[in-house]
Design a protein around this motif. Structure first.
Motif, PDB file in Angstrom:
ATOM      1  N   ASP A 135       0.810  -1.223   0.000  1.00 34.18           N
ATOM      2  CA  ASP A 135       0.000   0.000   0.000  1.00 34.18           C
ATOM      3  C   ASP A 135       0.842   1.271   0.000  1.00 34.18           C
ATOM      4  OD1 ASP A 135      -2.177  -1.597  -0.001  1.00 34.18           O
ATOM      5  OD2 ASP A 135      -2.615  -1.389   2.146  1.00 34.18           O
ATOM      6  N   SER A 136       2.074   1.169   0.486  1.00 32.34           N
ATOM      7  CA  SER A 136       2.923   2.359   0.555  1.00 32.34           C
ATOM      8  C   SER A 136       3.998   2.359  -0.532  1.00 32.34           C
ATOM      9  CB  SER A 136       3.620   2.426   1.915  1.00 32.34           C
ATOM     10  OG  SER A 136       2.751   2.068   2.941  1.00 32.34           O
ATOM     11  N   SER A 137       3.831   1.462  -1.519  1.00 36.50           N
ATOM     12  CA  SER A 137       4.931   1.258  -2.470  1.00 36.50           C
ATOM     13  C   SER A 137       5.294   2.537  -3.220  1.00 36.50           C
ATOM     14  CB  SER A 137       4.600   0.129  -3.434  1.00 36.50           C
ATOM     15  OG  SER A 137       3.357   0.349  -4.055  1.00 36.50           O
ATOM     16  N   VAL A 138       4.294   3.322  -3.615  1.00 43.26           N
ATOM     17  CA  VAL A 138       4.581   4.539  -4.385  1.00 43.26           C
ATOM     18  C   VAL A 138       5.471   5.487  -3.570  1.00 43.26           C
ATOM     19  CG1 VAL A 138       3.584   6.587  -5.477  1.00 43.26           C
ATOM     20  CG2 VAL A 138       2.474   4.361  -5.737  1.00 43.26           C
ATOM     21  N   GLU A 139       5.090   5.701  -2.311  1.00 48.22           N
ATOM     22  CA  GLU A 139       5.846   6.623  -1.460  1.00 48.22           C
ATOM     23  C   GLU A 139       7.253   6.091  -1.181  1.00 48.22           C
ATOM     24  OE1 GLU A 139       2.822   5.487  -0.774  1.00 48.22           O
ATOM     25  OE2 GLU A 139       1.528   7.264  -0.909  1.00 48.22           O
ATOM     26  N   ILE A 140       7.362   4.798  -0.912  1.00 52.30           N
ATOM     27  CA  ILE A 140       8.679   4.225  -0.615  1.00 52.30           C
ATOM     28  C   ILE A 140       9.584   4.307  -1.846  1.00 52.30           C
ATOM     29  CG2 ILE A 140       9.914   2.153   0.138  1.00 52.30           C
ATOM     30  CD1 ILE A 140       7.432   1.381   1.720  1.00 52.30           C
ATOM     31  N   LEU A 141       8.982   4.049  -3.027  1.00 46.62           N
ATOM     32  CA  LEU A 141       9.767   4.158  -4.260  1.00 46.62           C
ATOM     33  C   LEU A 141      10.323   5.558  -4.430  1.00 46.62           C
ATOM     34  CD1 LEU A 141       7.895   2.062  -6.923  1.00 46.62           C
ATOM     35  CD2 LEU A 141      10.320   1.952  -6.330  1.00 46.62           C
ATOM     36  N   ARG A 142       9.506   6.542  -4.096  1.00 43.49           N
ATOM     37  CA  ARG A 142       9.941   7.920  -4.210  1.00 43.49           C
ATOM     38  C   ARG A 142      11.135   8.177  -3.284  1.00 43.49           C
ATOM     39  NH1 ARG A 142       4.632  10.814  -4.071  1.00 43.49           N
ATOM     40  NH2 ARG A 142       4.175   9.900  -6.090  1.00 43.49           N
ATOM     41  N   LEU A 143      11.075   7.601  -2.098  1.00 42.86           N
ATOM     42  CA  LEU A 143      12.190   7.700  -1.146  1.00 42.86           C
ATOM     43  C   LEU A 143      13.439   6.997  -1.695  1.00 42.86           C
ATOM     44  CD1 LEU A 143      11.116   7.164   2.573  1.00 42.86           C
ATOM     45  CD2 LEU A 143      12.353   9.089   1.572  1.00 42.86           C
ATOM     46  N   ILE A 144      13.222   5.798  -2.255  1.00 47.26           N
ATOM     47  CA  ILE A 144      14.361   5.040  -2.805  1.00 47.26           C
ATOM     48  C   ILE A 144      15.060   5.872  -3.886  1.00 47.26           C
ATOM     49  CG2 ILE A 144      14.995   3.004  -4.182  1.00 47.26           C
ATOM     50  CD1 ILE A 144      12.916   1.415  -2.661  1.00 47.26           C
ATOM     51  N   ASP A 145      14.229   6.540  -4.699  1.00 47.71           N
ATOM     52  CA  ASP A 145      14.751   7.395  -5.758  1.00 47.71           C
ATOM     53  C   ASP A 145      15.700   8.452  -5.193  1.00 47.71           C
ATOM     54  OD1 ASP A 145      14.304   6.964  -8.399  1.00 47.71           O
ATOM     55  OD2 ASP A 145      12.937   8.651  -8.662  1.00 47.71           O
ATOM     56  N   LYS A 146      15.399   8.933  -3.975  1.00 47.16           N
ATOM     57  CA  LYS A 146      16.187  10.013  -3.365  1.00 47.16           C
ATOM     58  C   LYS A 146      17.317   9.484  -2.485  1.00 47.16           C
ATOM     59  CE  LYS A 146      12.150  12.945  -2.690  1.00 47.16           C
ATOM     60  NZ  LYS A 146      11.349  13.369  -1.561  1.00 47.16           N
ATOM     61  N   PHE A 147      17.459   8.170  -2.417  1.00 45.23           N
ATOM     62  CA  PHE A 147      18.388   7.550  -1.468  1.00 45.23           C
ATOM     63  C   PHE A 147      19.777   8.196  -1.464  1.00 45.23           C
ATOM     64  CE2 PHE A 147      21.555   4.319  -0.299  1.00 45.23           C
ATOM     65  CZ  PHE A 147      21.100   3.971   0.960  1.00 45.23           C
ATOM     66  N   SER A 148      20.345   8.305  -2.667  1.00 46.60           N
ATOM     67  CA  SER A 148      21.718   8.811  -2.726  1.00 46.60           C
ATOM     68  C   SER A 148      21.774  10.285  -2.325  1.00 46.60           C
ATOM     69  CB  SER A 148      22.296   8.618  -4.131  1.00 46.60           C
ATOM     70  OG  SER A 148      21.512   9.318  -5.060  1.00 46.60           O
ATOM     71  N   LYS A 149      20.660  10.994  -2.516  1.00 51.47           N
ATOM     72  CA  LYS A 149      20.636  12.408  -2.194  1.00 51.47           C
ATOM     73  C   LYS A 149      20.500  12.658  -0.683  1.00 51.47           C
ATOM     74  CE  LYS A 149      18.349  14.992  -5.376  1.00 51.47           C
ATOM     75  NZ  LYS A 149      17.045  15.493  -5.858  1.00 51.47           N
ATOM     76  N   ILE A 150      19.566  11.923  -0.051  1.00 48.63           N
ATOM     77  CA  ILE A 150      19.298  12.187   1.367  1.00 48.63           C
ATOM     78  C   ILE A 150      20.223  11.404   2.301  1.00 48.63           C
ATOM     79  CG2 ILE A 150      16.879  12.824   0.962  1.00 48.63           C
ATOM     80  CD1 ILE A 150      16.017  10.076   1.900  1.00 48.63           C
ATOM     81  N   GLY A 151      20.863  10.366   1.806  1.00 47.69           N
ATOM     82  CA  GLY A 151      21.777   9.592   2.639  1.00 47.69           C
ATOM     83  C   GLY A 151      21.059   8.492   3.410  1.00 47.69           C
ATOM     84  N   GLU A 152      21.844   7.472   3.824  1.00 50.26           N
ATOM     85  CA  GLU A 152      21.247   6.283   4.426  1.00 50.26           C
ATOM     86  C   GLU A 152      20.526   6.587   5.738  1.00 50.26           C
ATOM     87  OE1 GLU A 152      23.704   2.820   4.396  1.00 50.26           O
ATOM     88  OE2 GLU A 152      22.661   1.884   6.092  1.00 50.26           O
ATOM     89  N   GLN A 153      21.145   7.461   6.566  1.00 46.43           N
ATOM     90  CA  GLN A 153      20.558   7.683   7.889  1.00 46.43           C
ATOM     91  C   GLN A 153      19.167   8.326   7.798  1.00 46.43           C
ATOM     92  OE1 GLN A 153      23.239   9.781  10.508  1.00 46.43           O
ATOM     93  NE2 GLN A 153      21.821   9.535  12.246  1.00 46.43           N
ATOM     94  N   ASN A 154      19.062   9.388   7.000  1.00 48.61           N
ATOM     95  CA  ASN A 154      17.769  10.021   6.780  1.00 48.61           C
ATOM     96  C   ASN A 154      16.742   9.048   6.216  1.00 48.61           C
ATOM     97  OD1 ASN A 154      17.706  12.726   7.552  1.00 48.61           O
ATOM     98  ND2 ASN A 154      19.106  13.268   5.887  1.00 48.61           N
ATOM     99  N   PHE A 155      17.226   8.254   5.269  1.00 47.29           N
ATOM    100  CA  PHE A 155      16.369   7.276   4.605  1.00 47.29           C
ATOM    101  C   PHE A 155      15.759   6.327   5.637  1.00 47.29           C
ATOM    102  CE2 PHE A 155      15.902   3.130   2.464  1.00 47.29           C
ATOM    103  CZ  PHE A 155      15.062   3.481   1.421  1.00 47.29           C
ATOM    104  N   VAL A 156      16.628   5.764   6.468  1.00 47.91           N
ATOM    105  CA  VAL A 156      16.200   4.788   7.471  1.00 47.91           C
ATOM    106  C   VAL A 156      15.230   5.435   8.460  1.00 47.91           C
ATOM    107  CG1 VAL A 156      16.982   3.391   9.433  1.00 47.91           C
ATOM    108  CG2 VAL A 156      18.250   3.345   7.263  1.00 47.91           C
ATOM    109  N   GLU A 157      15.594   6.634   8.927  1.00 48.87           N
ATOM    110  CA  GLU A 157      14.736   7.296   9.922  1.00 48.87           C
ATOM    111  C   GLU A 157      13.340   7.604   9.362  1.00 48.87           C
ATOM    112  OE1 GLU A 157      17.010  10.620  11.369  1.00 48.87           O
ATOM    113  OE2 GLU A 157      18.398   9.257  12.391  1.00 48.87           O
ATOM    114  N   THR A 158      13.313   8.136   8.129  1.00 49.78           N
ATOM    115  CA  THR A 158      12.015   8.457   7.526  1.00 49.78           C
ATOM    116  C   THR A 158      11.160   7.200   7.382  1.00 49.78           C
ATOM    117  OG1 THR A 158      13.218  10.105   6.240  1.00 49.78           O
ATOM    118  CG2 THR A 158      10.932   9.699   5.616  1.00 49.78           C
ATOM    119  N   LEU A 159      11.768   6.150   6.864  1.00 47.83           N
ATOM    120  CA  LEU A 159      11.023   4.905   6.657  1.00 47.83           C
ATOM    121  C   LEU A 159      10.473   4.371   7.972  1.00 47.83           C
ATOM    122  CD1 LEU A 159      12.584   2.430   4.070  1.00 47.83           C
ATOM    123  CD2 LEU A 159      10.441   3.694   3.987  1.00 47.83           C
ATOM    124  N   LYS A 160      11.349   4.332   8.986  1.00 51.62           N
ATOM    125  CA  LYS A 160      10.943   3.773  10.278  1.00 51.62           C
ATOM    126  C   LYS A 160       9.818   4.583  10.893  1.00 51.62           C
ATOM    127  CE  LYS A 160      14.666   1.011  12.063  1.00 51.62           C
ATOM    128  NZ  LYS A 160      15.715   0.830  13.074  1.00 51.62           N
TER     129      LYS A 160
END
Lengths: 439, 439
Positions: free
Chosen positions: A178-203
């Motif tokens: 159900d959240s695939s669209v939003e998570i994909l958008r985050l994955i797209d930004k992975f290299s830009k926002i960095g791993e830590q931000n990525f993990v925190e936002t997802l969690k």
């Protein structure tokens, strides 16, 4: 008097650029035809109810809509919807798999900005099956694009491949569909926002377990050669049928791309391709020019399960790619990736010196019969004007016929760059120009 | 579910017809380029104030007009107005005489009826001069059209030539300039209404003297060979400078048309050509297919004094002709004037027999490298289905690769019309297909 102008967002080229543009368009068409794709030419105008069967949101706002008489009409905004209509309409007349190409203008009323166009060429290939379509076609399609970009000489490029089933299977496995669209958008930004931000936002947003998070990170971080990436995908140990099928398809397609002659240095697996999540269901492609990655993908596409569900109950799976030629050309020019060395379609211009018009016309007839394009200059002006005309057109050779040439039954040919000049018989001239054409 | 349909008045072809259509379009383009015409591709959409600078009456009613944001927009209804805009806009960048071709779709919302289209291709050539343009171009232009119709093999045709100055000069001489449009309309109907009606109507409506009437009748009745017609024109003894100039121009142009290689049996003088009275000022052309005169003119045009007076003060005389390809194609098909013998762009289809897909792909790669178009069949179906697919596409040769062929490093090729079959090595196959291409 009215000021002549061309609307902004509409490309209109000077002749020398138009020649370059057409050269690329011709390479695309010839390559499509070499692979046996059938030509299609659908109307630019379609009935609104037909064209907008599926549209909505951003796309619909951009569409040129208007009425004429009782009809609500639209200008086509891509070549896929017209293909769907065409296949549904002519289903009984077509042979499946139906492999067609279409090169044509499409219209989107985007806000005009540098490098964005409201009228632009799309150059599409699709293979559409009836009920099913062999996975071999998923490897054939990028090989067509590969051969085109090799021939138009834009330097090194890379066709990136992924499979939609991988991400969909991963999300199914993790219970995150159900959240695939939003998570994909985050994955797209992975290299830009960095791993830590990525993990925190997802969690924070999706309450993802540490175990799930690790799977996502492991997936995103997969790198290496095609073989290494496939091995790592298998070793992720994701027990989901869709995911496993995706890995198998990706393995098959990348293996077959080699058989289709794509140099291994010209393609890779890129698991972050997030294109058309609602439409593509299997293989997906993007193409970037090495050194010019910021230009974005210059040819994209993928596999879909059902082309024309809005028009027919027939199941029509297919796979295709598209080149956005107008935007590509604009970028190639802007970044000087293509040169305009060969800016004339004619190797020679024939210039009468004195009243030798009829001899010049006769020579022009002969050259044309030998398939040698040539320009015939028929104005009675000064020598200087004639040469300036030839130079402005970028023509390589000037052929002079004056009284002496008529008397001696020969011509004088001059290379307008090197200024080398020689006297040739008409037969020698034909041979000379024919050999020059092969260069 | 939405019913898929294509708007009436819009041509959308099945692949085999599209191939035929494209073949003709390619002949037109190649011939235009052999003569050194430069390619042009202007937008389909233009600003209304620019496009409608000159329009009015019937034409304006047919135009597709609409707004998008703050812009009033139009779809182009011909390629001449866009050319005028283009030349005025790029005047300083262009080399004159500017010889351009443009092949593109134009739009007219006519009432749809059999053989009339709302979207149709026009294929235009024009040579535009700065201040003046040599009369030699008036002979070059029809020679381009002649070579096209010779090559597309539509049988005997005739390019009819006249000169607008003849009728204008005659009317000046007779003091009938103000009624010229109406009288021309009557002349057009001469053969239909008969001489007596013609004379009575003219006398009654315009109080024409017997002497004037005799001149008009003498003019209309001029017949014979080109030379005879020119002699009769001279003997009419019409003392008007425009008329005399018209005769001289017509004599020069028809003489030069022979020099440009037009067979004398393929053109004539037709003094009744009344085309574009408000626009053309010199030579005018129409083209009819012999035996199909009722189809009307399949290529028309003429000489004009000033291309772009609405956009620029520069004087831009020119001469051009146009082929209405969509309508022409429709008629050629309707009357079986062209055959669809060659309905595939690919000479061969490669059919895997068993699991020989990779060998088939490799062969397809080789053939493409040799510029041999081929279709690769990649579905795993019954033999019957494969052959039926090949036949439906109209492909001449099927190439089979089974286990035996792989073992013997050869292929089996079968002519699908004659059922002749032979075994060839790959090198022999390439040569065989290359020779076949030259046929």
């Amino acid at each position: 008097m009215i000021e002549p102008k061309t609307l902004s967002g509409f490309m209109e080229l000077l002749p020398s650029d138009q020649i370059l543009f057409n050269n690329i368009k011709d390479v695309i068409r010839k390559t499509y035809e070499k692979y046996g794709f059938l030509p299609l030419d659908t109307p630019v105008i379609e009935s609104s109810d037909v064209l907008l069967a599926k549209a909505g949101g951003e796309t619909e706002k951009q569409i040129y809509q208007f009425s004429k008489g009782d009809n609500n009409l639209c200008l086509r905004f891509d070549l896929t919807v017209p293909l769907a209509k065409y296949v549904a309409l002519n289903f009984n007349e077509l042979a499946f798999p139906f492999a067609r190409y279409q090169i044509g203008k499409v219209y989107r009323g985007e806000r005009p900005q540098k490098g964005r166009f409201r009228e632009f060429y799309q150059c599409d290939i699709d293979v559409v099956g009836k009920d099913s379509l062999s996975l071999y076609y998923d490897a054939l399609i990028p090989s067509v694009i590969y051969n085109i970009f090799k021939e138009i000489n834009i330097g090194k490029f890379k066709i990136s491949v992924s499979n939609r089933k991988l991400l969909m299977g991963l999300f199914e496995y993790l219970g995150l569909v159900d959240s695939s669209v939003e998570i994909l958008r985050l994955i797209d930004k992975f290299s830009k926002i960095g791993e830590q931000n990525f993990v925190e936002t997802l969690k924070c947003d999706y309450k993802i377990s540490d175990d799930c998070m690790q799977k996502i990170l492991d997936f995103i971080k997969i790198d290496g050669t095609v073989t290494e990436q496939l091995d790592k995908l298998k070793n992720l140990d994701i027990k989901n049928d869709k995911f496993v099928l995706g890995v198998n398809e990706l393995e098959f397609v990348t293996k077959q791309m080699l058989v289709f002659g794509i140099d291994k240095d010209y393609f890779n697996i890129d698991l972050s391709i997030a294109r058309g999540l609602d439409y593509y269901t299997g293989t997906v492609y993007e193409t970037t020019i090495i050194g010019y990655e910021s230009l974005g993908s210059v040819s994209s596409g993928g596999r879909y399960d059902n082309l024309a569900s809005f028009y027919t109950k027939e199941k029509l799976p297919g796979v295709g790619m598209s080149i956005g030629l107008t935007r590509l050309f604009y970028k190639l020019k802007e970044h000087n990736i293509i040169s305009d060395e060969e800016k004339s379609l004619s190797k020679a211009i024939i210039l009468p010196m004195g009243d030798t018009f009829n001899e010049c016309i006769a020579l022009s007839n002969v050259l044309r019969q030998k398939n040698i394009n040539n320009v015939l200059y028929l104005e009675n002006t000064k020598f200087k004007n004639k040469i300036s005309y030839a130079n402005k057109l970028g023509i390589k050779y000037a052929i002079f016929i004056g009284e002496d040439e008529v008397k001696n039954n020969c011509v004088t040919i001059k290379n307008l760059s090197t200024f080398e000049q020689q006297s040739l018989s008409k037969e020698e001239l034909v041979k000379f120009l024919q050999i020059d054409y092969l260069k």
